[in-house]
Design a protein around this motif. Sequence first.
Motif, mmCIF file in Angstrom:
data_model
loop_
_atom_site.group_PDB
_atom_site.id
_atom_site.type_symbol
_atom_site.label_atom_id
_atom_site.label_comp_id
_atom_site.label_asym_id
_atom_site.label_seq_id
_atom_site.Cartn_x
_atom_site.Cartn_y
_atom_site.Cartn_z
ATOM 1 N N THR A 1 0.809 -1.232 0.000
ATOM 2 C CA THR A 1 0.000 0.000 0.000
ATOM 3 C C THR A 1 0.846 1.288 0.000
ATOM 4 O O THR A 1 0.316 2.378 0.106
ATOM 5 C CB THR A 1 -1.018 0.111 1.174
ATOM 6 O OG1 THR A 1 -0.311 0.471 2.353
ATOM 7 C CG2 THR A 1 -1.796 -1.157 1.401
ATOM 8 N N PHE A 2 2.155 1.135 -0.115
ATOM 9 C CA PHE A 2 3.006 2.330 -0.168
ATOM 10 C C PHE A 2 3.742 2.437 -1.507
ATOM 11 O O PHE A 2 4.727 3.160 -1.625
ATOM 12 C CB PHE A 2 4.031 2.323 0.974
ATOM 13 C CG PHE A 2 3.401 2.229 2.335
ATOM 14 C CD1 PHE A 2 2.538 3.217 2.773
ATOM 15 C CD2 PHE A 2 3.657 1.157 3.167
ATOM 16 C CE1 PHE A 2 1.927 3.135 4.015
ATOM 17 C CE2 PHE A 2 3.054 1.061 4.418
ATOM 18 C CZ PHE A 2 2.187 2.056 4.824
ATOM 19 N N GLY A 3 3.267 1.687 -2.487
ATOM 20 C CA GLY A 3 3.971 1.644 -3.775
ATOM 21 C C GLY A 3 3.834 2.932 -4.566
ATOM 22 O O GLY A 3 2.855 3.671 -4.412
ATOM 23 N N VAL A 4 4.821 3.201 -5.395
ATOM 24 C CA VAL A 4 4.776 4.361 -6.292
ATOM 25 C C VAL A 4 4.911 3.855 -7.731
ATOM 26 O O VAL A 4 5.376 2.739 -7.947
ATOM 27 C CB VAL A 4 5.920 5.363 -5.992
ATOM 28 C CG1 VAL A 4 5.797 5.905 -4.586
ATOM 29 C CG2 VAL A 4 7.286 4.735 -6.195
ATOM 30 N N HIS A 5 4.530 4.694 -8.702
ATOM 31 C CA HIS A 5 4.641 4.264 -10.099
ATOM 32 C C HIS A 5 6.035 3.717 -10.333
ATOM 33 O O HIS A 5 7.010 4.320 -9.895
ATOM 34 C CB HIS A 5 4.508 5.427 -11.095
ATOM 35 C CG HIS A 5 3.396 6.358 -10.812
ATOM 36 N ND1 HIS A 5 2.110 5.942 -10.684
ATOM 37 C CD2 HIS A 5 3.381 7.694 -10.636
ATOM 38 C CE1 HIS A 5 1.350 6.982 -10.453
ATOM 39 N NE2 HIS A 5 2.094 8.057 -10.406
ATOM 40 N N SER A 6 6.089 2.666 -11.056
ATOM 41 C CA SER A 6 7.347 2.059 -11.488
ATOM 42 C C SER A 6 8.250 1.574 -10.359
ATOM 43 O O SER A 6 9.447 1.429 -10.528
ATOM 44 C CB SER A 6 8.142 3.014 -12.402
ATOM 45 O OG SER A 6 8.713 4.036 -11.641
ATOM 46 N N CYS A 7 7.675 1.362 -9.163
ATOM 47 C CA CYS A 7 8.510 0.767 -8.099
ATOM 48 C C CYS A 7 8.817 -0.684 -8.479
ATOM 49 O O CYS A 7 8.144 -1.274 -9.335
ATOM 50 C CB CYS A 7 7.827 0.851 -6.740
ATOM 51 S SG CYS A 7 6.301 -0.091 -6.602
ATOM 52 N N ASP A 8 9.832 -1.228 -7.848
ATOM 53 C CA ASP A 8 10.233 -2.607 -8.161
ATOM 54 C C ASP A 8 9.099 -3.591 -7.877
ATOM 55 O O ASP A 8 8.266 -3.339 -7.015
ATOM 56 C CB ASP A 8 11.395 -3.027 -7.240
ATOM 57 C CG ASP A 8 12.659 -2.303 -7.608
ATOM 58 O OD1 ASP A 8 12.624 -1.532 -8.576
ATOM 59 O OD2 ASP A 8 13.661 -2.512 -6.916
ATOM 60 N N LEU A 9 9.161 -4.701 -8.574
ATOM 61 C CA LEU A 9 8.226 -5.781 -8.254
ATOM 62 C C LEU A 9 9.028 -6.837 -7.502
ATOM 63 O O LEU A 9 9.857 -7.540 -8.089
ATOM 64 C CB LEU A 9 7.636 -6.359 -9.556
ATOM 65 C CG LEU A 9 6.725 -7.561 -9.391
ATOM 66 C CD1 LEU A 9 5.498 -7.208 -8.564
ATOM 67 C CD2 LEU A 9 6.268 -8.081 -10.756
#
Length: 792
Positions: free
Chosen positions: A209-217
């Motif tokens: 729930t703290f992800g940002v665009h293009s963060c790692d998978l």
Amino acid sequence: MECEGDVQSSAKGFYCKLCDINAPNKLSLQEHLKGKKHQHLCRLRAKRKAQAENSIFVSGFKPDTSRTELAEYFQQYGPVSEVIMDKEKGVYAIVEFSETAGTQSALAQLEHRMDGLKIRVKPRERKDFALASKEKHDTKRPHISLEKLNYEICQAASVNEQMLKVVESFQLSENDQKARELLVQLLQEVFTEFLPDCQIVPFGSSVNTFGVHSCDLDLVLDLEHTKAVQTQGKKSEQTGENQSEDGRSEDSMLSDIDLATASPAEVLELVTAILLKCVPGVHKVQSLSTARLPVVKFSYRELSLQGDITINNRLAVRNTRFLQLVSGLDSRVRPLVYTVRFWAKQKQLAGNPFGGGPLLNNYALTLLVIFYLQNVNPPVLPSVEQLKNLACEEEQCVIDGWDCSFPSLPLRVPTSKNTEDLCALLFGFFTFYSKFDFPGSVVSLREGRALPITDFLGRDEAMTDTPEGSDQKQKQITGPKLGPVNILDPFDLHHNVAGNVSERTHRNFHRECCEAEKYCRSQQYHHKSAKGKSWGLVRLFAPHDGGSQSKDGKEKTLDISIPFRASILSESLRKELGSAGDAFRLHWFGKLCTAVETVFKDVLKCTPAEEPANNQHQTKSGKDEEEEVNNNKSPTTTGQQVTTHSGVKRPLPVEESPSSSSSPQGKRQRLDPCAQHPDKSHWSLAQRHQVWAGRRKVRRDLLKKSEESAEPEGSCSSIESRVTQCIIEKEADPRDLLEFRVDAAVVGGGESTKAVLKFSSTNDLTGHFQDFFHFLESFLPKMVDTLLAKLQ
Ligand code: UTP
């Protein structure tokens, strides 16, 4: 054509989900629905829907199987209109029938075999058309630019609203999430082919729930069940029983490796091979088997994202679950985490773009926010121990010997009594960590308090003294790796999640917290500027001044030297300087300072830098700006100038005495340091426009129009100031671009006399300082020489 479901009412009137556009009223909505674009997309959607209904997803065939072979095989169920194969690896195919009946009969068949291999046949995944068409656009969306973000948050009414906007701007969109889920599905499918019953589980920012665009998978490959399958298979082999019925062992790479005894490097090698050979779109695969947690890194072209696969990392999956829970406990957690993460990124305190590094990682930073929220009064969040006590029997969970129990639903945790708003909590965060005793403490989210570092000292020694024992025994006596910042993982209590953080990062974190705390006390933080100036979070998000420090941490100054050149001066000035004897240096320096000031004020239209509200703002160099304002003088021929408004000076006529004058604000001039130091001067200025951008072209156009002779750049101050004016007029939306300080001094003597101007940014909200400086490097000396040459 199913138009109704496409429309929903929105704050802007109506929103058409299919076309991703807003219509302000019913009339324009109706026009849009009848329009070409909407009708075309409706037809396309209907076509795609029919295609999806008529096709099946096929996998598990031999890698060299051709499209024709697949078409021939599936003809028996109905006429095949198309076979689409993943070209790169030939791992799966989509078989499209001319009629739905073909799909139905193929799916009704219990088992399919080609070349003796059992192949899988599944219904084709139906994607929501609107989502599918937006997917590419969204996942590849570039990061929001700082300028745009600043502009948007400046419009908000309060800091609370600004923080919500930060979340809105950065969070993963639904389409981002969907695209990631699809990639996980694809990986799951491919890996299952080779490693039966394995599980691919996402963790980290994609799902916490703290992800940002293009963060790692971040992914875990859980091989526990696969191991069991393998062991079972071996037993059957020994007893001569049939191998697995579904034929897995025939085509499985499992036969090449014994998971029970394989080293991490061997398992990673297998994962690397599967990714490279069998997953379409995957490239740049790299295995890091010596990392603390061995990992395979890869890139996925279609979504332009980076992925990490670690093996059996169940603790990470569990702590991700914990972050999800915490974020659901209180609606203030997400805005705070997003804001602090972005602030820390801007200040170069967190991120470690290539994995391990000397900065805080995002996980550690998130834990710091949670820890702070456990420690406000009254607490916003409970300790991990309190959460554990709220867990019911089914929620009890132990991983690698660590108790990871907590309730699965936020509802089961009592609501916090804390009512502080986001603005106050953010301020509190900076206050808390500006005072926090990192060297003497260990942050424990488990207990929700700081533990004395002395409790942890000597644990390593205890370990070496201990004879080899069981794992459990070792665990009780080993401790976390201590460093300048110590943050215990909430579950693995022997892991310092900030173990990699350097002393320098610690110092910077502390310094930035102090600066932010100080800023949060000002009016500019709390109140929207009526004049459209930057306020609230905008100033907090100003990038770390990378230019002021070199890689080795030493202060790096941006200098421009302007040498004394007698040859360019007018005859009369040369004489005047000549008659001044040794004092010619200061005399020349005074003239030079006047010229420098003219360039900034009149030619480049810089304005006085705004004085901080409490007049106490510390500059990066640690100097107090109150002192700066009062000292803001440069020597003229007599070494006297006066501050006309904060940070800008006007040369005083020789007869005007600083001791008898006061500035327009009525400030009494204190002891005049420039009288004592006529060899130094400084200015604090602001530039609101990109006066360096496209300057040559503007100049060319201007000269063409006015038919003036083409003079070289910097040779005429009136032309240059008109160029600046043109650029300013073209810039539609002036904002505070950057504030900077210039410290000038005269050095050397005789022929080698020169003025050294040191530049430092004091407020660089958009990161333009370096560009401006590079422009000044060539422009300023030329312009100053031009002005000096005109002096009589
Ligand atoms: P990151 O630090 O990469 O955090 O750790 P993130 O939230 O995914 O942020 P990005 O990727 O930088 O945007 C990823 C996950 O790895 C686990 C945690 O589950 C964390 O959410 N992790 C990380 C640990 O378990 N221990 C650590 O020391 C670091």
